[in-house]
Design a protein around this motif. Structure first.
Motif, PDB file in Angstrom:
ATOM      1  N   LYS A  68      11.688   1.563  -6.957  1.00 48.31           N
ATOM      2  CA  LYS A  68      10.462   1.576  -7.664  1.00 48.31           C
ATOM      3  C   LYS A  68      10.369   2.255  -8.610  1.00 48.31           C
ATOM      4  O   LYS A  68       9.576   2.076  -9.814  1.00 48.31           O
ATOM      5  CB  LYS A  68       9.413   1.994  -6.603  1.00 48.31           C
TER       6      LYS A  68
ATOM      7  N   GLY B 245      -3.674   7.218  -5.069  1.00 50.51           N
ATOM      8  CA  GLY B 245      -3.261   6.458  -6.387  1.00 50.51           C
ATOM      9  C   GLY B 245      -1.872   6.763  -6.672  1.00 50.51           C
ATOM     10  O   GLY B 245      -1.405   7.408  -7.650  1.00 50.51           O
ATOM     11  N   LEU B 246      -1.087   6.357  -5.734  1.00 54.23           N
ATOM     12  CA  LEU B 246       0.291   6.266  -5.931  1.00 54.23           C
ATOM     13  C   LEU B 246       0.680   5.677  -7.162  1.00 54.23           C
ATOM     14  O   LEU B 246       1.883   5.969  -7.910  1.00 54.23           O
ATOM     15  CB  LEU B 246       1.102   5.876  -4.744  1.00 54.23           C
ATOM     16  N   THR B 247      -0.010   4.531  -7.605  1.00 56.54           N
ATOM     17  CA  THR B 247       0.578   3.728  -8.880  1.00 56.54           C
ATOM     18  C   THR B 247       0.568   4.686 -10.053  1.00 56.54           C
ATOM     19  O   THR B 247       1.002   4.518 -11.020  1.00 56.54           O
ATOM     20  CB  THR B 247      -0.541   2.562  -8.962  1.00 56.54           C
TER      21      THR B 247
ATOM     22  N   LYS C 286     -10.096  -1.398  -6.484  1.00 54.00           N
ATOM     23  CA  LYS C 286      -9.405  -1.288  -7.360  1.00 54.00           C
ATOM     24  C   LYS C 286      -9.997  -1.820  -8.680  1.00 54.00           C
ATOM     25  O   LYS C 286      -9.207  -1.962  -9.727  1.00 54.00           O
ATOM     26  CB  LYS C 286      -8.082  -2.083  -7.268  1.00 54.00           C
TER      27      LYS C 286
ATOM     28  N   GLY D 103       0.805  -1.018   0.127  1.00 55.62           N
ATOM     29  CA  GLY D 103      -0.032   0.018  -0.056  1.00 55.62           C
ATOM     30  C   GLY D 103       1.004   1.223  -0.226  1.00 55.62           C
ATOM     31  O   GLY D 103       2.162   1.160   0.388  1.00 55.62           O
ATOM     32  N   GLY D 104       0.191   2.435  -0.333  1.00 53.04           N
ATOM     33  CA  GLY D 104       0.815   3.694  -0.612  1.00 53.04           C
ATOM     34  C   GLY D 104       1.572   4.311   0.930  1.00 53.04           C
ATOM     35  O   GLY D 104       2.540   4.780   0.653  1.00 53.04           O
TER      36      GLY D 104
ATOM     37  N   GLU E 191       4.872   2.582   1.468  1.00 52.39           N
ATOM     38  CA  GLU E 191       5.620   2.946   0.274  1.00 52.39           C
ATOM     39  C   GLU E 191       6.275   4.260   0.717  1.00 52.39           C
ATOM     40  O   GLU E 191       7.399   4.557   0.447  1.00 52.39           O
ATOM     41  CB  GLU E 191       4.750   3.075  -1.157  1.00 52.39           C
TER      42      GLU E 191
ATOM     43  N   GLY F 187       0.170  -7.616  -8.147  1.00 53.41           N
ATOM     44  CA  GLY F 187      -0.408  -7.144  -7.054  1.00 53.41           C
ATOM     45  C   GLY F 187       0.080  -8.251  -5.944  1.00 53.41           C
ATOM     46  O   GLY F 187       0.175  -9.292  -6.191  1.00 53.41           O
ATOM     47  N   GLY F 188       0.419  -7.572  -4.669  1.00 50.91           N
ATOM     48  CA  GLY F 188       0.754  -8.676  -3.568  1.00 50.91           C
ATOM     49  C   GLY F 188      -0.771  -8.106  -2.968  1.00 50.91           C
ATOM     50  O   GLY F 188      -1.545  -7.679  -3.249  1.00 50.91           O
TER      51      GLY F 188
ATOM     52  N   GLU G 161       3.418   6.933 -10.210  1.00 48.74           N
ATOM     53  CA  GLU G 161       4.589   6.023 -10.555  1.00 48.74           C
ATOM     54  C   GLU G 161       4.604   5.986 -12.086  1.00 48.74           C
ATOM     55  O   GLU G 161       5.508   5.986 -12.648  1.00 48.74           O
ATOM     56  CB  GLU G 161       4.484   4.640 -10.059  1.00 48.74           C
TER      57      GLU G 161
ATOM     58  N   ILE H  43       8.103  -4.491  -9.862  1.00 44.04           N
ATOM     59  CA  ILE H  43       7.214  -3.638 -10.408  1.00 44.04           C
ATOM     60  C   ILE H  43       7.731  -2.423 -11.226  1.00 44.04           C
ATOM     61  O   ILE H  43       7.119  -2.041 -12.251  1.00 44.04           O
ATOM     62  CB  ILE H  43       6.630  -2.990  -9.081  1.00 44.04           C
TER      63      ILE H  43
ATOM     64  N   GLN I  63       6.895  -8.458  -2.383  1.00 38.10           N
ATOM     65  CA  GLN I  63       6.976  -7.009  -2.270  1.00 38.10           C
ATOM     66  C   GLN I  63       8.416  -6.841  -3.161  1.00 38.10           C
ATOM     67  O   GLN I  63       9.581  -7.333  -2.767  1.00 38.10           O
ATOM     68  CB  GLN I  63       7.158  -6.330  -1.202  1.00 38.10           C
TER      69      GLN I  63
ATOM     70  N   ARG J 150      -3.039  -3.831  -4.994  1.00 34.61           N
ATOM     71  CA  ARG J 150      -3.276  -4.787  -4.250  1.00 34.61           C
ATOM     72  C   ARG J 150      -4.618  -5.475  -4.741  1.00 34.61           C
ATOM     73  O   ARG J 150      -5.727  -4.709  -5.507  1.00 34.61           O
ATOM     74  CB  ARG J 150      -3.801  -4.267  -2.626  1.00 34.61           C
TER      75      ARG J 150
HETATM   76  N1  UDP Z   1       2.403  -1.987  -4.793  1.00 31.94           N
HETATM   77  C1  UDP Z   1       3.368  -2.810  -4.756  1.00 31.94           C
HETATM   78  N2  UDP Z   1       3.419  -4.122  -5.103  1.00 31.94           N
HETATM   79  C2  UDP Z   1       2.046  -4.471  -5.391  1.00 31.94           C
HETATM   80  C3  UDP Z   1       0.935  -3.681  -5.493  1.00 31.94           C
HETATM   81  C4  UDP Z   1       1.217  -2.448  -4.992  1.00 31.94           C
HETATM   82  O1  UDP Z   1       4.564  -2.425  -4.537  1.00 31.94           O
HETATM   83  O2  UDP Z   1       1.916  -5.753  -5.570  1.00 31.94           O
HETATM   84  C5  UDP Z   1       2.630  -0.380  -4.615  1.00 31.94           C
HETATM   85  C6  UDP Z   1       2.529   0.428  -5.689  1.00 31.94           C
HETATM   86  O3  UDP Z   1       3.563   0.380  -6.453  1.00 31.94           O
HETATM   87  C7  UDP Z   1       2.208   1.689  -5.021  1.00 31.94           C
HETATM   88  C8  UDP Z   1       1.511   1.427  -3.747  1.00 31.94           C
HETATM   89  O4  UDP Z   1       1.914  -0.118  -3.361  1.00 31.94           O
HETATM   90  O5  UDP Z   1       3.625   2.430  -4.583  1.00 31.94           O
HETATM   91  C9  UDP Z   1       0.013   1.392  -3.977  1.00 31.94           C
HETATM   92  O6  UDP Z   1      -0.206   2.649  -3.386  1.00 31.94           O
HETATM   93  P1  UDP Z   1      -1.701   3.476  -3.914  1.00 31.94           P
HETATM   94  O7  UDP Z   1      -1.912   4.645  -3.486  1.00 31.94           O
HETATM   95  O8  UDP Z   1      -1.735   3.003  -5.481  1.00 31.94           O
HETATM   96  O9  UDP Z   1      -2.940   2.447  -3.302  1.00 31.94           O
HETATM   97  P2  UDP Z   1      -3.156   1.729  -2.089  1.00 31.94           P
HETATM   98  O10 UDP Z   1      -2.752   0.216  -1.870  1.00 31.94           O
HETATM   99  O11 UDP Z   1      -2.252   2.443  -0.897  1.00 31.94           O
HETATM  100  O12 UDP Z   1      -4.580   1.691  -2.034  1.00 31.94           O
END
Ligand code: UDP
Length: 405
Positions: free
Chosen positions: A194, A311-313, A229, A41-42, A45, A253-254, A316, A291, A286, A224
């Motif tokens: 990342k 929405g950090l993805t 999502k 999750g963000g 991160e 996703g993890g 990215e 990624i 992770q 995730r």
């Molecule tokens: N992420 C990751 N591996 C995964 C899924 C997500 O490293 O399998 C990272 C993704 O690159 C991002 C963060 O987790 O940096 C997800 O942040 P986002 O704000 O998009 O969503 P959140 O999971 O916090 O709702």
């Protein structure tokens, strides 16, 4: 891990110099971040980069993670959904679990720093230490609470009111609450595994590991496995695109340790994809380089969330100069001006159409990607985020009300 000087080549010397000056003013003050998961999750991160950088510029910073059992995280997931505006029924027994676990954590985790920075609702009960300790408390809300279910927000608000200030990601996320507010957008670290540049052969190698070919355009959503999502919606959009363009889909996703629903959602996604060989469902540990490589290998990045925090993805993907097709929800609308930094969509059909549009117009796709990257460079890098946090910390010791965008 990158040193603070290394950011000078991206943001300029002046920015890094200013960070050091602000950090000097915080000498003698300690900061303690508390959230509910160290990975996934963000929030995790960001903290993974923010905490070492704060330390490096001389701010005495620590990061603690609260503990909770499965039942606790089931309730916190419901609270998370309800704050996003999804109808959830939280029973009195479940609230008891939430507050009891909070109390237990509070007994076990002393929040003795000068500034305690609580992330999201999970650790909110720890604020019961504030009165005795007489330190400063910030509540960092990463969720868009503008449409939150009031039956769920009201009990939390009683605690939020005890904080010195609340931090939201964007004006549209906030609510009228009787607490001083700061508006601070999240960020990414351009030098982390990342997001750093990768060589073409490194990208190829990762594709090979997952059995993905670079012969056909790749559409990717990194998230995730969470209903909000909308991974199923992404598959539906992909199928529509596939009728016109031969392409492949990567759902990578993890799971986060504070998210109990992911196993069920992953199962549903697997069933829905029915063994289609062009759909790659990657349940990944992770692994930031992987990624990064998947994002870089993609022709389009999708984020078809039904609700979203920041929405950090998306950040990215924009930073990597990729065309992004994303739902017009939450913080995505702060990051993408439609048809300038990427394409916003409101439905499966809309997403499919937008994906086709960028796949079939590489020049347009590049132009969107370039604009997106510049937008991130100016607004969503970790150096800007550090500056905003330092200013927020300093302003806790000043009487006047300042709001930062
Ligand atoms: N992420 C990751 N591996 C995964 C899924 C997500 O490293 O399998 C990272 C993704 O690159 C991002 C963060 O987790 O940096 C997800 O942040 P986002 O704000 O998009 O969503 P959140 O999971 O916090 O709702």
């Amino acid at each position: 891990m990158a040193k603070i000087e290394e950011y000078e080549t991206i943001v300029g010397k002046g920015v890094v110099h200013e960070l050091r000056l602000l950090a000097e003013r915080l000498q003698g003050k300690s900061v303690q971040h508390v959230n509910s998961t160290a990975v996934g999750g963000g929030v995790a991160e960001i903290l993974n980069r923010m905490v070492p950088l704060l330390r490096e510029i001389g701010v005495d910073t620590r990061w603690d993670v609260i503990k909770g059992g499965e039942q606790f995280f089931q309730v916190t997931k419901k609270i998370h959904n309800a704050l996003h505006g999804v109808e959830e029924d939280i029973t009195p027994e479940q609230w008891d679990i939430f507050w009891e676990t909070g109390k237990r954590n509070s007994e076990e985790l002393p929040c003795a720093a000068d500034i305690v920075f609580i992330h999201d609702p999970q650790p909110i009960a720890l604020v019961n230490q504030k009165e005795a300790r007489r330190n400063k408390w910030l509540w960092r809300c990463h969720v868009d609470i503008s449409r939150s279910q009031s039956a769920v927000f009201e009990p939390l608000l009683d605690r939020v009111k005890q904080f010195d200030a609340a931090v939201f990601s964007a004006p549209a996320f906030a609510k009228r609450i009787p607490v001083r507010q700061f508006l601070i957008a999240p960020s990414l670290d351009p030098l982390s595994d990342k997001n750093k540049e990768l060589r073409a052969n490194e990208v190829e190698e990762v594709l090979g590991k997952y059995g993905i070919t670079s012969e056909k355009p790749i559409i990717t959503q990194v998230s995730r496995f969470d209903r909000l999502k909308d991974p199923v919606g992404v598959i539906e959009a992909f199928r529509k695109v596939k009728r016109h363009v031969d392409c492949q889909l990567v759902l990578a996703g993890g799971s986060a340790s504070d998210d109990p629903e992911s196993v069920e959602v992953l199962e549903q996604v697997k069933q829905f994809s029915e063994g289609d060989r062009d759909i790659h469902i990657l349940l990944m540990p992770q692994n930031d380089i992987h990624i990064n490589a998947l994002q870089r290998a993609s022709a389009v990045i999708v984020q078809k969330s039904l609700r979203e925090g920041f929405g950090l993805t998306v950040t990215e993907a924009l930073w990597k100069g990729k065309p992004v097709v994303a739902s017009a929800v939450g913080g995505i609308t702060v990051q993408i001006k439609h048809k300038y930094h990427g394409l916003l969509c409101h439905s499966v059909d809309g997403a499919a159409l937008a994906i086709r549009q960028v796949l079939q117009n590489p020049e347009y796709a590049n132009w969107l990607g370039g604009n997106g990257r510049e937008h991130v460079r100016r607004n969503f890098l970790v150096t800007r985020h550090l500056r905003d946090y330092l200013l927020a910390f300093l302003s806790l010791y000043k009487a006047e009300d300042i709001i930062y965008l």
